[in-house]
Design a protein around this motif. Structure first.
Motif, mmCIF file in Angstrom:
data_model
loop_
_atom_site.group_PDB
_atom_site.id
_atom_site.type_symbol
_atom_site.label_atom_id
_atom_site.label_comp_id
_atom_site.label_asym_id
_atom_site.label_seq_id
_atom_site.Cartn_x
_atom_site.Cartn_y
_atom_site.Cartn_z
ATOM 1 N N VAL A 6 0.859 -1.179 0.000
ATOM 2 C CA VAL A 6 0.000 0.000 0.000
ATOM 3 C C VAL A 6 0.897 1.231 0.000
ATOM 4 O O VAL A 6 1.741 1.396 0.882
ATOM 5 C CB VAL A 6 -0.936 0.006 1.226
ATOM 6 C CG1 VAL A 6 -1.771 1.278 1.255
ATOM 7 C CG2 VAL A 6 -1.834 -1.225 1.224
ATOM 8 N N ASP A 11 -5.733 8.383 0.370
ATOM 9 C CA ASP A 11 -6.230 7.718 -0.835
ATOM 10 C C ASP A 11 -5.113 6.965 -1.544
ATOM 11 O O ASP A 11 -4.745 7.276 -2.687
ATOM 12 C CB ASP A 11 -6.857 8.737 -1.796
ATOM 13 C CG ASP A 11 -8.157 9.299 -1.242
ATOM 14 O OD1 ASP A 11 -8.720 8.689 -0.317
ATOM 15 O OD2 ASP A 11 -8.597 10.350 -1.734
ATOM 16 N N SER A 79 -6.729 0.499 -7.295
ATOM 17 C CA SER A 79 -7.339 1.502 -6.427
ATOM 18 C C SER A 79 -8.770 1.083 -6.101
ATOM 19 O O SER A 79 -9.489 0.594 -6.982
ATOM 20 C CB SER A 79 -7.341 2.872 -7.119
ATOM 21 O OG SER A 79 -7.968 3.849 -6.311
ATOM 22 N N PRO A 80 -9.228 1.268 -4.855
ATOM 23 C CA PRO A 80 -10.613 0.928 -4.509
ATOM 24 C C PRO A 80 -11.598 1.962 -5.045
ATOM 25 O O PRO A 80 -11.202 3.049 -5.473
ATOM 26 C CB PRO A 80 -10.594 0.922 -2.976
ATOM 27 C CG PRO A 80 -9.513 1.902 -2.616
ATOM 28 C CD PRO A 80 -8.467 1.752 -3.691
ATOM 29 N N ALA A 85 -8.430 4.086 3.103
ATOM 30 C CA ALA A 85 -7.253 3.249 3.304
ATOM 31 C C ALA A 85 -7.508 1.819 2.854
ATOM 32 O O ALA A 85 -8.645 1.397 2.636
ATOM 33 C CB ALA A 85 -6.848 3.271 4.773
ATOM 34 N N MET A 86 -6.406 1.071 2.724
ATOM 35 C CA MET A 86 -6.468 -0.354 2.411
ATOM 36 C C MET A 86 -5.658 -1.140 3.429
ATOM 37 O O MET A 86 -4.730 -0.609 4.032
ATOM 38 C CB MET A 86 -5.946 -0.617 0.991
ATOM 39 C CG MET A 86 -6.881 -0.170 -0.103
ATOM 40 S SD MET A 86 -6.229 -0.480 -1.772
ATOM 41 C CE MET A 86 -5.109 0.925 -1.936
ATOM 42 N N GLN A 87 -6.019 -2.402 3.598
ATOM 43 C CA GLN A 87 -5.350 -3.279 4.546
ATOM 44 C C GLN A 87 -5.016 -4.600 3.873
ATOM 45 O O GLN A 87 -5.875 -5.205 3.221
ATOM 46 C CB GLN A 87 -6.233 -3.542 5.766
ATOM 47 C CG GLN A 87 -5.648 -4.483 6.797
ATOM 48 C CD GLN A 87 -4.501 -3.866 7.575
ATOM 49 O OE1 GLN A 87 -4.568 -2.705 7.963
ATOM 50 N NE2 GLN A 87 -3.461 -4.640 7.817
ATOM 51 N N VAL A 104 -10.968 -5.637 -2.458
ATOM 52 C CA VAL A 104 -10.187 -4.935 -3.476
ATOM 53 C C VAL A 104 -9.464 -5.937 -4.369
ATOM 54 O O VAL A 104 -9.609 -5.918 -5.598
ATOM 55 C CB VAL A 104 -9.166 -3.960 -2.853
ATOM 56 C CG1 VAL A 104 -8.340 -3.283 -3.950
ATOM 57 C CG2 VAL A 104 -9.859 -2.918 -2.001
ATOM 58 N N SER A 144 -10.646 -2.613 1.639
ATOM 59 C CA SER A 144 -10.616 -1.154 1.777
ATOM 60 C C SER A 144 -11.790 -0.697 2.622
ATOM 61 O O SER A 144 -12.804 -1.398 2.747
ATOM 62 C CB SER A 144 -10.675 -0.476 0.402
ATOM 63 O OG SER A 144 -11.942 -0.674 -0.189
ATOM 64 N N CYS A 215 -13.452 1.063 9.643
ATOM 65 C CA CYS A 215 -13.095 2.303 8.950
ATOM 66 C C CYS A 215 -13.651 3.501 9.708
ATOM 67 O O CYS A 215 -14.615 3.376 10.465
ATOM 68 C CB CYS A 215 -13.596 2.278 7.508
ATOM 69 S SG CYS A 215 -15.383 2.133 7.335
#
Length: 231
Positions: A6, A11, A79-80, A85-87, A104, A144, A215
């Motif tokens: 990531v 974003d 990209s979501p 954020a993403m994990q 994602v 995400s 989130c």
């Protein structure tokens, strides 16, 4: 094995480094950039039955994007749909359930299957109605959330209650029950009134041992605010 990273604080992108012969799959529309050694194809992961079930369960696209390194090593950026954020989650010893729109991407040996859930969870939880998406296999899964992401650890005897709209993914071994209030008494009508006056809405109570990813932003509340501001 593909390497997921990531990149960026606000974003972010999901950067994927792949060696020849490796494959990943991602939600439709997630691909932003890929190098010439990679190929992109739309496929029904698990066949038409599984694709239909995931469509109903998590609101995913019928076709998913499969990216394969066919002509050599290469990188791609994903990209979501929503900003946030993403994990990266390790799947194998532990499996996870996903909330709507959380998926994602994943490595090829991670599968998304659909299972039924209880009537109460189906009616109240924001997790696909009577069906919910669960991982199987081994590898890495990327989810995400709207806004920032945080990892919570649930321990036996220390239950936690989370607003339904903030739940992204959770350990499948955890027990979860929906409610319309954080209170333990007052009856259905009293709890409903308390929920409306407190602005809480639906909450999920998690118990057992495992992780929950949450989130910071509430998608439904933001959409309502944006619609009101546009008038």
């Amino acid at each position: 094995m593909p390497v997921f990273t990531v990149t960026g604080d606000i974003d972010p992108f999901l950067h994927v480094s792949m060696t020849r012969g490796e494959t990943i799959y991602c939600e439709s529309g997630a691909m932003v950039m890929m190098e010439a050694a990679l190929d992109l194809k739309g496929k029904m992961q698990g066949g038409i039955g599984s694709a239909l079930m995931r469509r109903f369960a998590n609101g995913e696209s019928f076709f998913q994007q499969h990216i394969e390194a066919v002509r050599g090593d290469g990188d791609c950026l994903l990209s979501p749909t929503l900003p946030g954020a993403m994990q990266i989650i390790e799947v194998g010893q532990r499996q996870y359930l996903l909330s709507d729109g959380a998926f994602v991407a994943a490595s090829a040996k991670v599968e998304l299957k659909v299972r039924t859930q209880s009537l109460g969870n189906a009616l109240f939880a924001d997790s696909g109605g009577f069906f919910v998406t669960e991982t199987s296999g081994t590898g890495q899964l990327i989810v995400s959330g709207f806004g920032a992401l945080n990892e919570l650890v649930v321990e036996q005897g220390k239950d936690i209650t989370i607003d339904n709209s903030h739940v992204v993914a959770w350990d499948s071994s955890l027990h979860y029950t929906p409610s319309i209030t954080t209170g333990n008494s007052g009856g259905f009508l009293g709890n409903l009134i308390n929920s409306q006056t407190s602005g809480e809405g639906i909450v999920l109570r998690f118990s057992g041992n495992g992780k929950v990813y949450i989130c910071s932003r509430n998608r439904a509340s933001f959409q309502a605010w944006a619609a009101g501001s546009a008038r």
